[in-house]
Enzyme design. Structure first.
Site, PDB file in Angstrom:
ATOM      1  N   ASP A 184      42.466  40.586  32.292  1.00  0.00           N
ATOM      2  CA  ASP A 184      42.799  40.305  33.689  1.00  0.00           C
ATOM      3  C   ASP A 184      43.741  41.335  34.308  1.00  0.00           C
ATOM      4  O   ASP A 184      44.522  41.020  35.214  1.00  0.00           O
ATOM      5  CB  ASP A 184      43.414  38.895  33.840  1.00  0.00           C
ATOM      6  N   LYS A 233      40.576  45.194  35.913  1.00  0.00           N
ATOM      7  CA  LYS A 233      39.488  46.119  35.529  1.00  0.00           C
ATOM      8  C   LYS A 233      38.376  46.107  36.573  1.00  0.00           C
ATOM      9  O   LYS A 233      37.804  47.139  36.903  1.00  0.00           O
ATOM     10  CB  LYS A 233      38.898  45.727  34.157  1.00  0.00           C
ATOM     11  N   GLY A 253      36.031  37.504  33.560  1.00  0.00           N
ATOM     12  CA  GLY A 253      35.955  37.212  34.994  1.00  0.00           C
ATOM     13  C   GLY A 253      36.540  38.409  35.707  1.00  0.00           C
ATOM     14  O   GLY A 253      37.742  38.654  35.610  1.00  0.00           O
ATOM     15  N   HIS A 254      35.695  39.198  36.348  1.00  0.00           N
ATOM     16  CA  HIS A 254      36.142  40.427  37.001  1.00  0.00           C
ATOM     17  C   HIS A 254      36.022  40.259  38.510  1.00  0.00           C
ATOM     18  O   HIS A 254      34.927  40.033  39.020  1.00  0.00           O
ATOM     19  CB  HIS A 254      35.322  41.620  36.503  1.00  0.00           C
TER      20      HIS A 254
HETATM   21  P1  GDP Z   1      39.906  41.760  35.356  1.00  0.00           P
HETATM   22  O1  GDP Z   1      39.425  40.650  34.470  1.00  0.00           O
HETATM   23  O2  GDP Z   1      40.683  42.786  34.602  1.00  0.00           O
HETATM   24  O3  GDP Z   1      38.818  42.357  36.194  1.00  0.00           O
HETATM   25  O4  GDP Z   1      40.951  41.083  36.366  1.00  0.00           O
HETATM   26  P2  GDP Z   1      40.746  39.700  37.163  1.00  0.00           P
HETATM   27  O5  GDP Z   1      39.768  39.901  38.247  1.00  0.00           O
HETATM   28  O6  GDP Z   1      40.519  38.586  36.204  1.00  0.00           O
HETATM   29  O7  GDP Z   1      42.204  39.467  37.728  1.00  0.00           O
HETATM   30  C1  GDP Z   1      42.838  40.418  38.532  1.00  0.00           C
HETATM   31  C2  GDP Z   1      43.228  39.759  39.869  1.00  0.00           C
HETATM   32  O8  GDP Z   1      44.153  40.561  40.538  1.00  0.00           O
HETATM   33  C3  GDP Z   1      42.055  39.610  40.832  1.00  0.00           C
HETATM   34  O9  GDP Z   1      42.279  38.477  41.629  1.00  0.00           O
HETATM   35  C4  GDP Z   1      42.139  40.878  41.688  1.00  0.00           C
HETATM   36  O10 GDP Z   1      41.582  40.716  42.980  1.00  0.00           O
HETATM   37  C5  GDP Z   1      43.624  41.068  41.772  1.00  0.00           C
HETATM   38  N1  GDP Z   1      44.112  42.435  41.850  1.00  0.00           N
HETATM   39  C6  GDP Z   1      43.603  43.568  41.284  1.00  0.00           C
HETATM   40  N2  GDP Z   1      44.428  44.626  41.514  1.00  0.00           N
HETATM   41  C7  GDP Z   1      45.471  44.138  42.231  1.00  0.00           C
HETATM   42  C8  GDP Z   1      46.672  44.739  42.752  1.00  0.00           C
HETATM   43  O11 GDP Z   1      46.952  45.913  42.594  1.00  0.00           O
HETATM   44  N3  GDP Z   1      47.508  43.897  43.425  1.00  0.00           N
HETATM   45  C9  GDP Z   1      47.252  42.576  43.616  1.00  0.00           C
HETATM   46  N4  GDP Z   1      48.131  41.858  44.290  1.00  0.00           N
HETATM   47  N5  GDP Z   1      46.138  41.985  43.134  1.00  0.00           N
HETATM   48  C10 GDP Z   1      45.278  42.763  42.445  1.00  0.00           C
HETATM   49  P1  IMO Z   2      38.588  39.577  31.354  1.00  0.00           P
HETATM   50  O1  IMO Z   2      37.430  40.495  31.066  1.00  0.00           O
HETATM   51  C1  IMO Z   2      41.766  37.017  29.820  1.00  0.00           C
HETATM   52  C2  IMO Z   2      40.916  34.828  26.108  1.00  0.00           C
HETATM   53  C3  IMO Z   2      40.763  33.310  26.204  1.00  0.00           C
HETATM   54  C4  IMO Z   2      41.259  32.902  24.828  1.00  0.00           C
HETATM   55  C5  IMO Z   2      40.750  34.030  23.937  1.00  0.00           C
HETATM   56  C6  IMO Z   2      39.460  33.691  23.209  1.00  0.00           C
HETATM   57  O2  IMO Z   2      38.453  38.804  32.605  1.00  0.00           O
HETATM   58  O3  IMO Z   2      39.885  40.335  31.250  1.00  0.00           O
HETATM   59  P2  IMO Z   2      36.932  33.431  23.995  1.00  0.00           P
HETATM   60  O4  IMO Z   2      36.310  32.477  24.965  1.00  0.00           O
HETATM   61  O5  IMO Z   2      36.712  34.869  24.330  1.00  0.00           O
HETATM   62  O6  IMO Z   2      36.583  33.140  22.574  1.00  0.00           O
HETATM   63  O7  IMO Z   2      38.512  33.156  24.125  1.00  0.00           O
HETATM   64  O8  IMO Z   2      40.536  35.154  24.779  1.00  0.00           O
HETATM   65  N1  IMO Z   2      40.035  35.596  27.013  1.00  0.00           N
HETATM   66  C7  IMO Z   2      40.455  36.223  28.118  1.00  0.00           C
HETATM   67  N2  IMO Z   2      41.675  36.263  28.703  1.00  0.00           N
HETATM   68  N3  IMO Z   2      40.751  37.728  30.342  1.00  0.00           N
HETATM   69  C8  IMO Z   2      39.536  37.721  29.759  1.00  0.00           C
HETATM   70  O9  IMO Z   2      38.512  38.499  30.171  1.00  0.00           O
HETATM   71  C9  IMO Z   2      39.334  36.916  28.610  1.00  0.00           C
HETATM   72  N4  IMO Z   2      38.275  36.667  27.813  1.00  0.00           N
HETATM   73  C10 IMO Z   2      38.725  35.869  26.832  1.00  0.00           C
HETATM   74  O10 IMO Z   2      41.562  32.782  27.244  1.00  0.00           O
HETATM   75  O11 IMO Z   2      42.678  32.957  24.795  1.00  0.00           O
HETATM   76 MG    MG Z   3      39.536  38.581  34.335  1.00  0.00          MG
END
Ligand code: GDP
Ligand code: IMO
Ligand code: MG
Length: 408
Positions: free
Chosen positions: A12, A15, A39-40
């Protein structure tokens, strides 16, 4: 040019936003590991997309997106996501390919994942998407691969329930299936992005095992799961947040302590300002100080060439910020990241204080225009990790991205 983008923390890190940004200059985006546990999030104008299986370059209609061999694919989740994108005007027709070596998640694996984690004495807190079960079927050599779906003799080996589930998707999946190794060698002259899922500290080998995911989320996974040799990769980018988050259970040395009044309110502030709720499960993310011990470990073990700092704007209003530069474990200080879960659980962070900038960064358009205090924080991270920060993200929108041309 083949560029790898991985998360350098516990997932999270942003990416999705960064891959979407970099995809402008790429032709092919290959997701190389994980499944619908990811979840991206991508924000494009007033539209927000949450992608779980589809690579984050997909919003550009002219990009080819590939689901790599290291992925575990839940066919229902995949086609729901494709249909959702179609309904929102983004067609993947003719530009989505799936590795014939990728593994399939069956509905019963999802049930087993949920039951097994709930029955654990110390649950991992999985996303309940069948990820660990599918990877363990794969390593036990009982998995089902995309390539199998085109062969009735392979389907005939399965139970009636598994076969009838797969028969609903076999034709659609087989129509997208390719030999990714052959495909990428034909397109060797293109700019290719390899998109990771999860993060370095959730990697099965290198992460905080057993509180990890089951795929290869480290940079090495781009080679295996992306079907290219390790020497083919030109550049490795590690995305990290200005602070730390983690979803699910497991050690988190810099986590804000709820019992401490200052840290408790800092946690609330960061969770709300940074919208720190899981994209896949909606769970509130655990929050903590930036952990430079862990980040330097991620840089070393993944050969990260350049770091990408996100969420710097979340700190905009604070008068001071802190980051962890060492752990104190049973009276001893270390700057190395331990393998042992008890050691990590007992680690007390040694914190370094920095001045806040108390200026909204969202309006800043060039790195050099960042306030001096923000630049000092970044310079300290670069020095500590011995790795340059080449992009700074100051908001979730595409244009809230400051590229340091001299560091690219
Ligand atoms: P990922 O799994 O690495 O793709 O990240 P997620 O999408 O799960 O979580 C990142 C969250 O932060 C999302 O809601 C993005 O829209 C938000 N986000 C990404 N870059 C920034 C940033 O520089 N500042 C803020 N405030 N939010 C960001
Ligand atoms: P992105 O790509 C954050 C965590 C789960 C749990 C552990 C194992 O959005 O960064 P699983 O279902 O993979 O066997 O769960 O890994 N986890 C993540 N945490 N971002 C993710 O993906 C994750 N994918 C799995 O919360 O602790
Ligand atoms: Mg994510």
């Amino acid at each position: 040019m083949k560029t790898v983008v991985i998360g350098a923390q516990w997932g999270d890190e942003g990416k999705g936003k960064i891959v979407d940004y970099l995809a402008r200059d790429a032709q092919i985006i290959v997701r190389f590991s994980g499944g619908a546990n990811a979840g991206h999030t991508i924000v494009s104008g007033s539209e927000q997309y949450a992608l779980h299986l589809i690579p984050s370059g997909a919003l550009y209609g002219d990009k080819t997106v590939v689901l790599g061999a290291g992925m575990v694919i839940d066919p229902k989740a995949l086609f729901d996501e494709i249909d959702m994108l179609e309904q929102r005007g983004i067609s993947l027709h003719g530009r989505l390919f799936i590795s014939d070596r990728a593994h399939i998640v069956l509905p019963r694996y999802i049930e087993i994942d949920k039951e097994r984690d709930a029955a654990r004495k110390k649950p991992i807190g999985t996303t309940g998407r069948g990820i660990g079960i599918t990877y363990s079927m794969k390593s036990d050599r009982d998995g089902i691969r995309v390539a199998d779906l085109a062969w009735q003799e392979k389907l005939d080996e399965l139970s009636a329930a598994d076969r009838s589930f797969l028969e609903c998707y076999a034709e659609r999946l087989s129509a997208c299936a390719i030999d990714v190794c052959a495909y990428l060698s034909l397109h060797n002259d293109k700019n290719i992005l390899f998109e990771g899922a999860q993060g370095a500290l959730l990697d099965l080998d290198l992460g905080t095992y057993p509180y990890a995911s089951s795929g290869i989320s480290a940079a090495a996974g781009a080679s295996l799961g992306g079907c290219v040799g390790p020497r083919a990769l030109d550049c490795i980018l590690g995305v990290f947040k200005a602070y730390s988050t983690r979803v699910g259970n497991g050690p988190f040395p810099t986590e804000f302590r709820a019992a401490d009044e200052t840290e408790g309110s800092l946690c609330q502030f960061i969770r709300e300002t940074g919208r720190e709720y899981g994209v896949t499960t909606g769970r509130p993310r655990r929050c903590g100080y930036l952990d430079l011990v862990a980040l330097r470990y991620a840089c070393r073990v993944n050969s990260i060439d350049k770091l990408i700092l996100t969420h710097l704007d979340v700190y905009d209003t604070l008068s001071e910020i802190k980051a962890c530069t060492a752990y104190r474990i049973n009276g001893h200080e270390t700057t190395d990241f331990p393998a042992s879960i008890p050691a990590l659980s007992h680690a007390e962070p040694v914190l370094q204080r920095f001045d806040g900038w108390q200026t909204p960064l969202g309006a800043v358009t060039h790195f050099n225009a960042l306030p001096a205090a923000a630049q000092a924080y970044i310079a300290f991270i670069e020095e500590f990790c011995q790795t340059p920060v080449s992009i700074v993200s100051v908001g979730y929108e595409r244009n809230a991205t400051l590229v340091r041309e001299e560091k690219l």
